[in-house]
Design a protein around this motif. Structure first.
Motif, mmCIF file in Angstrom:
data_model
loop_
_atom_site.group_PDB
_atom_site.id
_atom_site.type_symbol
_atom_site.label_atom_id
_atom_site.label_comp_id
_atom_site.label_asym_id
_atom_site.label_seq_id
_atom_site.Cartn_x
_atom_site.Cartn_y
_atom_site.Cartn_z
ATOM 1 N N THR A 129 51.296 74.486 42.534
ATOM 2 C CA THR A 129 51.798 75.555 43.412
ATOM 3 C C THR A 129 52.175 76.769 42.567
ATOM 4 O O THR A 129 52.449 76.632 41.364
ATOM 5 N N PRO A 130 52.231 77.954 43.200
ATOM 6 C CA PRO A 130 52.721 79.132 42.457
ATOM 7 C C PRO A 130 54.205 78.945 42.141
ATOM 8 O O PRO A 130 54.878 78.147 42.801
ATOM 9 N N PRO A 131 54.745 79.674 41.131
ATOM 10 C CA PRO A 131 56.171 79.543 40.806
ATOM 11 C C PRO A 131 57.034 79.965 41.997
ATOM 12 O O PRO A 131 56.543 80.660 42.889
ATOM 13 N N ASP A 132 58.315 79.557 41.979
ATOM 14 C CA ASP A 132 59.256 79.880 43.069
ATOM 15 C C ASP A 132 59.193 81.344 43.462
ATOM 16 O O ASP A 132 59.187 82.223 42.609
ATOM 17 N N GLY A 133 59.156 81.591 44.756
ATOM 18 C CA GLY A 133 59.221 82.966 45.243
ATOM 19 C C GLY A 133 57.872 83.675 45.245
ATOM 20 O O GLY A 133 57.752 84.798 45.722
ATOM 21 N N THR A 146 35.979 89.129 24.960
ATOM 22 C CA THR A 146 36.246 87.999 25.851
ATOM 23 C C THR A 146 37.161 88.511 26.953
ATOM 24 O O THR A 146 37.606 89.660 26.906
ATOM 25 N N MET A 147 37.425 87.682 27.954
ATOM 26 C CA MET A 147 38.224 88.162 29.083
ATOM 27 C C MET A 147 39.464 87.296 29.291
ATOM 28 O O MET A 147 39.504 86.477 30.207
ATOM 29 N N PRO A 148 40.492 87.480 28.452
ATOM 30 C CA PRO A 148 41.722 86.718 28.677
ATOM 31 C C PRO A 148 42.459 87.237 29.909
ATOM 32 O O PRO A 148 42.202 88.355 30.361
ATOM 33 N N LYS A 149 43.372 86.418 30.442
ATOM 34 C CA LYS A 149 44.183 86.880 31.567
ATOM 35 C C LYS A 149 45.150 87.966 31.085
ATOM 36 O O LYS A 149 45.628 87.932 29.966
ATOM 37 N N ALA A 150 45.420 88.943 31.965
ATOM 38 C CA ALA A 150 46.327 90.035 31.604
ATOM 39 C C ALA A 150 47.741 89.501 31.410
ATOM 40 O O ALA A 150 48.474 89.948 30.526
ATOM 41 N N ARG A 151 48.124 88.551 32.255
ATOM 42 C CA ARG A 151 49.457 87.941 32.143
ATOM 43 C C ARG A 151 49.284 86.423 32.058
ATOM 44 O O ARG A 151 48.336 85.888 32.652
ATOM 45 N N PRO A 152 50.182 85.757 31.353
ATOM 46 C CA PRO A 152 50.020 84.293 31.201
ATOM 47 C C PRO A 152 50.003 83.588 32.553
ATOM 48 O O PRO A 152 50.659 84.038 33.496
ATOM 49 N N LEU A 153 49.251 82.509 32.635
ATOM 50 C CA LEU A 153 49.193 81.720 33.871
ATOM 51 C C LEU A 153 50.522 81.010 34.097
ATOM 52 O O LEU A 153 51.026 80.326 33.211
ATOM 53 N N LEU A 154 51.101 81.204 35.277
ATOM 54 C CA LEU A 154 52.329 80.490 35.626
ATOM 55 C C LEU A 154 52.043 79.683 36.883
ATOM 56 O O LEU A 154 51.717 80.250 37.934
ATOM 57 N N ALA A 155 52.139 78.373 36.787
ATOM 58 C CA ALA A 155 51.921 77.510 37.944
ATOM 59 C C ALA A 155 52.793 76.277 37.773
ATOM 60 O O ALA A 155 53.114 75.881 36.643
ATOM 61 N N VAL A 156 53.190 75.691 38.889
ATOM 62 C CA VAL A 156 54.100 74.541 38.821
ATOM 63 C C VAL A 156 53.310 73.264 39.099
ATOM 64 O O VAL A 156 52.625 73.156 40.123
ATOM 65 N N ALA A 157 53.405 72.309 38.172
ATOM 66 C CA ALA A 157 52.690 71.030 38.314
ATOM 67 C C ALA A 157 53.654 69.965 38.813
ATOM 68 O O ALA A 157 54.705 69.765 38.205
ATOM 69 N N THR A 158 53.304 69.295 39.908
ATOM 70 C CA THR A 158 54.133 68.185 40.412
ATOM 71 C C THR A 158 53.298 66.908 40.366
ATOM 72 O O THR A 158 52.209 66.870 40.967
ATOM 73 N N PRO A 159 53.782 65.879 39.659
ATOM 74 C CA PRO A 159 52.998 64.636 39.559
ATOM 75 C C PRO A 159 52.696 64.066 40.941
ATOM 76 O O PRO A 159 53.543 64.133 41.831
ATOM 77 N N ARG A 160 51.473 63.547 41.123
ATOM 78 C CA ARG A 160 51.113 62.980 42.428
ATOM 79 C C ARG A 160 50.643 61.529 42.325
ATOM 80 O O ARG A 160 50.232 60.940 43.314
ATOM 81 N N LEU A 161 50.719 60.948 41.104
ATOM 82 C CA LEU A 161 50.292 59.556 40.936
ATOM 83 C C LEU A 161 51.499 58.692 40.534
ATOM 84 O O LEU A 161 52.582 59.217 40.266
ATOM 85 N N ALA A 162 51.296 57.389 40.478
ATOM 86 C CA ALA A 162 52.384 56.483 40.076
ATOM 87 C C ALA A 162 52.812 56.797 38.646
ATOM 88 O O ALA A 162 51.980 57.182 37.805
ATOM 89 N N ASP A 163 54.120 56.595 38.363
ATOM 90 C CA ASP A 163 54.694 56.944 37.051
ATOM 91 C C ASP A 163 53.908 56.391 35.864
ATOM 92 O O ASP A 163 53.655 57.102 34.894
ATOM 93 N N HIS A 164 53.511 55.100 35.971
ATOM 94 C CA HIS A 164 52.890 54.462 34.795
ATOM 95 C C HIS A 164 51.567 55.140 34.406
ATOM 96 O O HIS A 164 51.116 55.031 33.273
ATOM 97 N N THR A 165 50.939 55.866 35.329
ATOM 98 C CA THR A 165 49.655 56.527 35.034
ATOM 99 C C THR A 165 49.795 57.575 33.931
ATOM 100 O O THR A 165 48.841 57.895 33.236
ATOM 101 N N TYR A 166 51.020 58.116 33.787
ATOM 102 C CA TYR A 166 51.195 59.234 32.847
ATOM 103 C C TYR A 166 51.576 58.774 31.435
ATOM 104 O O TYR A 166 51.749 59.591 30.557
ATOM 105 N N HIS A 167 51.744 57.438 31.247
ATOM 106 C CA HIS A 167 52.191 56.977 29.917
ATOM 107 C C HIS A 167 51.013 56.527 29.065
ATOM 108 O O HIS A 167 49.992 56.158 29.548
#
Ligand code: HEM
Length: 167
Positions: A129-133, A146-167
Motif C-alpha cells: 500500500t502507499p504510505p499513510d496519508g 538511465t532512468m532512476p526515480k526522481a524520489r525514492p520509492l515509498l511503499a508499505v509491505a504487510t506480510p500476507r503468509l504464515a509467519d514460518h514462511t519468512y524464516h
C-alpha cells in the motif's frame, strides 16, 4: 514460495514487467552505436560512421503503435492465443528494453528471470500500500543515460503468509 519453473506460467506478471519496460525502460536511449557503412532505413539515409541512438523510451510512447500511452495497462500485452508473453523484444520490435541484433544485451534472460522472480516473491509474500496519508505511488523519473526515480520509492509491505514462511 515461487520457483523459477513457475515464471513461464505467470503470464499476467510477465505483462506487468513488459508494460513497465514499455513505460520505463532502464536505458531510454540504449547504448550509442556507430554505423559501419552507409544505409537507408525506411527512407532515412544514415551515412557511415554516424552515431546512432535508439530511442526506446519514445518507442514505448509512440501513439502510432500504442493506445493510451500514459496509462499503465498490463492487459494490453495479454496474448489472444494464451501463449507466453515475451518480455525481451518479439518479432514486432514494439519494445526494445534489451536492444536487438548482435549487440543486444547478453544478460537479457538472466535480467528477465531476476526481475520476474523478485516481483513474484514480493507480490506473493506481502500486500503493498502507499504510505499513510497517500493514495498513489509517485513514479516520476529523471531522464539521463538511465532512468532512476526522481524520489525514492515509498511503499508499505504487510506480510500476507504464515509467519514460518519468512524464516
Ligand atoms: C533487467 C535487466 C537488464 C536490462 C534492462 C539490460 C539492458 C541492456 C541494454 C539496453 C543494453 C545495450 C544494448 C545495446 O548496445 O544497444 C545492454 C547491454 C549489455 N548488458 Fe544488459 N541489461 C540487463 C541485465 C544484464 C545482465 C544481468 C547482464 C550480465 C549478467 C548484462 C550484461 C550486458 C552486457 C555485457 C552488455 C553489452 C553487450 C555488447 O555491447 O555487446 N545485462 N543491456
Amino acid at each position: 514460495m515461487v520457483k523459477e519453473s513457475d515464471l513461464t506460467h505467470l503470464n499476467y506478471l510477465r505483462c506487468v514487467v513488459r508494460e513497465t519496460f514499455r513505460m520505463h525502460p532502464a536505458g531510454p536511449l540504449l547504448i550509442p552505436h556507430e554505423s559501419l557503412r552507409p544505409t537507408t532505413i525506411q527512407g532515412f539515409h544514415i551515412p557511415a560512421q554516424t552515431r546512432v541512438f535508439i530511442n526506446t523510451h519514445a518507442l514505448g510512447r509512440n501513439r502510432k503503435i500504442w493506445a493510451d500511452v500514459d496509462e499503465f495497462r498490463p492487459e494490453r500485452h495479454w496474448p489472444a492465443d494464451g501463449s507466453r508473453v515475451e518480455i525481451s523484444h518479439g518479432a514486432d520490435f514494439k519494445i526494445l528494453p534489451f536492444s536487438a541484433g548482435k549487440r543486444k544485451c547478453p544478460g537479457a534472460p538472466l535480467g528477465v528471470t531476476l526481475v520476474l522472480m523478485a516481483l513474484a516473491r514480493l507480490f506473493h509474500c506481502f500486500n503493498w500500500t502507499p504510505p499513510d496519508g497517500e493514495t498513489t505511488i509517485d513514479t516520476t523519473e529523471v531522464y539521463g543515460m538511465t532512468m532512476p526515480k526522481a524520489r525514492p520509492l515509498l511503499a508499505v509491505a504487510t506480510p500476507r503468509l504464515a509467519d514460518h514462511t519468512y524464516h
